[in-house]
Structures are given as structure tokens and as C-alpha cells.
Design an enzyme around this catalytic site. Structure first.
Site, PDB file in Angstrom:
ATOM      1  N   HIS A   1      34.398  29.087  32.182  1.00 48.88           N
ATOM      2  CA  HIS A   1      34.873  30.409  31.790  1.00 48.88           C
ATOM      3  C   HIS A   1      35.956  30.242  30.730  1.00 48.88           C
ATOM      4  O   HIS A   1      37.100  29.918  31.041  1.00 48.88           O
ATOM      5  CB  HIS A   1      35.418  31.097  33.051  1.00 48.88           C
ATOM      6  CG  HIS A   1      35.606  32.556  32.903  1.00 48.88           C
ATOM      7  ND1 HIS A   1      34.563  33.455  32.971  1.00 48.88           N
ATOM      8  CD2 HIS A   1      36.717  33.298  32.684  1.00 48.88           C
ATOM      9  CE1 HIS A   1      35.023  34.679  32.813  1.00 48.88           C
ATOM     10  NE2 HIS A   1      36.329  34.609  32.629  1.00 48.88           N
TER      11      HIS A   1
ATOM     12  N   HIS B   1      32.798  34.529  29.862  1.00 48.80           N
ATOM     13  CA  HIS B   1      34.092  35.149  29.530  1.00 48.80           C
ATOM     14  C   HIS B   1      34.096  35.976  28.240  1.00 48.80           C
ATOM     15  O   HIS B   1      34.754  37.010  28.200  1.00 48.80           O
ATOM     16  CB  HIS B   1      35.239  34.135  29.467  1.00 48.80           C
ATOM     17  CG  HIS B   1      36.575  34.737  29.118  1.00 48.80           C
ATOM     18  ND1 HIS B   1      37.246  35.597  29.952  1.00 48.80           N
ATOM     19  CD2 HIS B   1      37.354  34.621  28.003  1.00 48.80           C
ATOM     20  CE1 HIS B   1      38.391  35.958  29.380  1.00 48.80           C
ATOM     21  NE2 HIS B   1      38.481  35.402  28.202  1.00 48.80           N
TER      22      HIS B   1
ATOM     23  N   HIS C   1      40.049  36.908  35.780  1.00 50.87           N
ATOM     24  CA  HIS C   1      40.227  38.237  36.383  1.00 50.87           C
ATOM     25  C   HIS C   1      40.023  38.255  37.897  1.00 50.87           C
ATOM     26  O   HIS C   1      40.214  39.303  38.520  1.00 50.87           O
ATOM     27  CB  HIS C   1      39.288  39.253  35.725  1.00 50.87           C
ATOM     28  CG  HIS C   1      39.773  39.691  34.381  1.00 50.87           C
ATOM     29  ND1 HIS C   1      40.947  40.381  34.204  1.00 50.87           N
ATOM     30  CD2 HIS C   1      39.247  39.507  33.140  1.00 50.87           C
ATOM     31  CE1 HIS C   1      41.124  40.618  32.917  1.00 50.87           C
ATOM     32  NE2 HIS C   1      40.118  40.089  32.250  1.00 50.87           N
TER      33      HIS C   1
ATOM     34  N   HIS D   1      31.672  37.649  26.862  1.00 52.84           N
ATOM     35  CA  HIS D   1      30.799  38.818  27.045  1.00 52.84           C
ATOM     36  C   HIS D   1      29.796  39.020  25.905  1.00 52.84           C
ATOM     37  O   HIS D   1      29.138  40.049  25.864  1.00 52.84           O
ATOM     38  CB  HIS D   1      31.601  40.112  27.259  1.00 52.84           C
ATOM     39  CG  HIS D   1      32.323  40.168  28.565  1.00 52.84           C
ATOM     40  ND1 HIS D   1      32.767  41.330  29.138  1.00 52.84           N
ATOM     41  CD2 HIS D   1      32.673  39.186  29.432  1.00 52.84           C
ATOM     42  CE1 HIS D   1      33.367  41.070  30.287  1.00 52.84           C
ATOM     43  NE2 HIS D   1      33.330  39.761  30.486  1.00 52.84           N
TER      44      HIS D   1
ATOM     45  N   GLU E   1      33.529  38.401  38.059  1.00 46.03           N
ATOM     46  CA  GLU E   1      34.986  38.637  37.976  1.00 46.03           C
ATOM     47  C   GLU E   1      35.363  40.019  37.453  1.00 46.03           C
ATOM     48  O   GLU E   1      36.507  40.434  37.613  1.00 46.03           O
ATOM     49  CB  GLU E   1      35.669  37.560  37.121  1.00 46.03           C
ATOM     50  CG  GLU E   1      35.340  37.681  35.657  1.00 46.03           C
ATOM     51  CD  GLU E   1      36.458  37.187  34.751  1.00 46.03           C
ATOM     52  OE1 GLU E   1      37.445  36.644  35.251  1.00 46.03           O
ATOM     53  OE2 GLU E   1      36.318  37.363  33.538  1.00 46.03           O
ATOM     54  N   ASN E   2      34.408  40.708  36.810  1.00 41.38           N
ATOM     55  CA  ASN E   2      34.698  42.051  36.291  1.00 41.38           C
ATOM     56  C   ASN E   2      33.891  43.137  37.010  1.00 41.38           C
ATOM     57  O   ASN E   2      33.744  44.247  36.508  1.00 41.38           O
ATOM     58  CB  ASN E   2      34.367  42.136  34.787  1.00 41.38           C
ATOM     59  CG  ASN E   2      35.092  41.104  33.958  1.00 41.38           C
ATOM     60  OD1 ASN E   2      34.479  40.279  33.297  1.00 41.38           O
ATOM     61  ND2 ASN E   2      36.403  41.141  33.995  1.00 41.38           N
TER      62      ASN E   2
HETATM   63 FE   FE2 Z   1      37.237  36.322  31.971  1.00 41.86          FE
END
Ligand code: FE2
Length: 260
Positions: free
Chosen positions: A151, A176, A68, A178, A39-40
Site C-alpha cells: 500500500h 492506495h 486509513h 486508486h 481500508e476505505n
Molecule cells: Fe491508503
């Protein structure tokens, strides 16, 4: 069988770490299926069709995502087209894409993957627990091997999901935040669990973003344009060994590897 789940790939830096380490990991551990949260992957926010295709070309079997995924509108059509790309299942009905899928390894073993998003400190979505019930029921009629990417922001919500699905799925993997947590284990019903798998990107950064910019944002409270940090990239993930007959997790191992 062995499944590798790689945590949130942040921008070009994360894609670089993935390309450096992925094939060695697949060979070293004889991995049957690779899932990546992407997603990133596009400049730290969202995903594009081209970058999704690049990840699949790299050897990724399934891409999951999170809040995201909606950042770049061009992905919306691709979400409808590309079955290997998932977005959280518990968004309102009628949105592009899907939140679960049935996939096959090269040797033909079926694996179900479910993508859900938490509601604590996040979007106001449908109940991820009840949506999980329905999707697990559907997938279990095809395979006992099911992985869930949950997430979420809150540790408590992710842990609750792990225990809620214990014995029904092979793994509940948090994404999510990280930051990889050190609580990987196999729960009593046979479900592998980790609160957060961590991210793949720069560790000389604030969750993948240039640290100077993150500090400026906290100091000023003004809008700041975030850029992906470039230095010192690593890959974070988790390796889950699963009994192909029962779907029970046999082993779980955290992975943190620096890029070349
Ligand atoms: Fe996220």
C-alpha cells in the site's frame, strides 16, 4: 489456482460495485480465493466491524488495508479478533492486529498474504523491505503461494518492492493511489506485478470522493468534509493465476467492470 485481488473499496458505492460483480467474476474465472483492500470501505475512511463482516459474508476471504485502517477506533478490537482482516505489518510493535496470515482455499490449498505500507510520502514506518524478508521467510515454510498488498504512494517504491520480492512470492500488488496502472506483468523470477490495482467505487469522482469537494479543497486549502461519490461505480482488480506446486505466477489479468 486463481486468486482475485480487488482494489480499494470506497464507501457504499464501492460495496455496491463489489456485490454486483463479485459472484459473476468468481463463477466466470473459477476463482479459488478473493482478497479485497477494505481500508476505505466505511464512508471512504476506515473500516468498521460490521462492514468487515458484510464483506466476508459477500464471499471475500481476506481483507487487507493501509494507512486509513486506523481512522475508526472501533475497528481496533476487531483487528485483534478477526484473523482474516490484515493491517500493514510494518507499524510499530504492540499495535492491534496483524500484517500477514496463512489462509486456505475451499480445496485446502494454503495461501500466505502479506500487507505492507510504503514510506515515501506516507507514514514514518519500519522498513517494508526488511519486514517483508522476515514474513516471506516465515510463510514460505508453509506454502510457496504468497501475495503481497503493498500500500504505497510512490510508483518507484512499489516497483522496487516488486523486483525485491521477485521469485520469492507469487504476486506484489500495489494499492492506495486508486488509479489502475497498465503495467501488469510477470517478472523474470515468476512474480506477478502491478503498480496499482485501482479502486472499487465511483469513477465520476476524484479517487472515489465527490469531485466538487476535492476541487474546493484544492482551491481553498481549507478543511473540507469529504463525501463518497455515488454515481457510475465500477470494480477494479487483478486476477492472478498461480502454479499451486511452485507458487510461480502463470498469468495476470487486469479487471475493470462497471456495476449494474
Ligand atoms: Fe491508503
Amino acid at each position: 489456482m486463481k486468486i482475485l485481488f480487488v482494489g480499494d473499496v470506497v464507501g457504499r458505492t464501492g460495496r455496491h460495485a463489489l456485490s454486483c460483480r463479485l459472484h459473476r467474476l468468481i463463477d466466470e474465472h473459477q476463482i479459488d480465493l478473493v482478497i479485497v483492500n477494505g481500508e476505505n470501505a466505511a464512508a471512504g475512511f476506515g473500516l468498521t466491524a460490521r462492514i468487515a463482516d458484510d464483506l466476508f459474508d459477500m464471499g471475500i476471504d481476506v481483507i487487507t488495508s493501509g494507512n486509513h485502517i486506523w481512522d475508526k477506533r472501533e475497528i481496533y478490537e476487531h483487528l485483534d479478533r478477526e484473523e482474516r482482516l490484515l493491517r500493514p505489518a510494518n507499524y510499530p510493535p504492540g499495535l492491534p492486529g496483524r500484517g500477514s496470515g496463512l489462509f486456505a482455499t475451499s480445496s485446502g490449498i494454503k495461501v500466505g498474504v502479506i500487507n505492507l505500507e510504503g514510506r515515501v510520502f506516507m507514514n514514518n514506518l519500519d522498513c517494508p523491505f526488511r519486514v517483508a524478508d522476515q514474513l516471506v521467510r516465515e510463510l514460505r515454510s508453509h506454502t510457496p503461494i504468497i501475495l503481497v498488498d503493498f500500500h504505497g504512494e510512490a510508483t518507484s517504491e512499489k516497483m522496487a518492492m516488486g523486483y525485491y520480492l521477485d521469485g520469492q512470492v507469487s504476486a506484489v500488488i500495489g494499492t492506495h493511489t486508486h488509479v489502475q496502472t497498465a503495467d501488469e506483468r510477470i517478472l523474470s523470477g515468476g512474480t506477478a506485478y502491478i503498480t496499482d490495482v485501482g479502486m472499487t467505487g465511483s469513477r465520476d469522482a476524484v479517487i472515489g470522493i465527490r469531485k466538487e469537494l476535492a476541487i474546493e479543497k484544492f482551491l481553498t486549502q481549507l478543511p473540507v468534509r469529504f463525501d463518497v461519490a455515488k454515481k457510475d461505480s465500477w470494480l477494479c482488480g487483478i486476477l492472478v493465476e498461480v502454479d499451486g506446486e511452485t507458487g510461480r505466477a502463470l498469468g495476470v489479468q487486469r479487471i475493470q467492470e462497471a456495476a449494474d
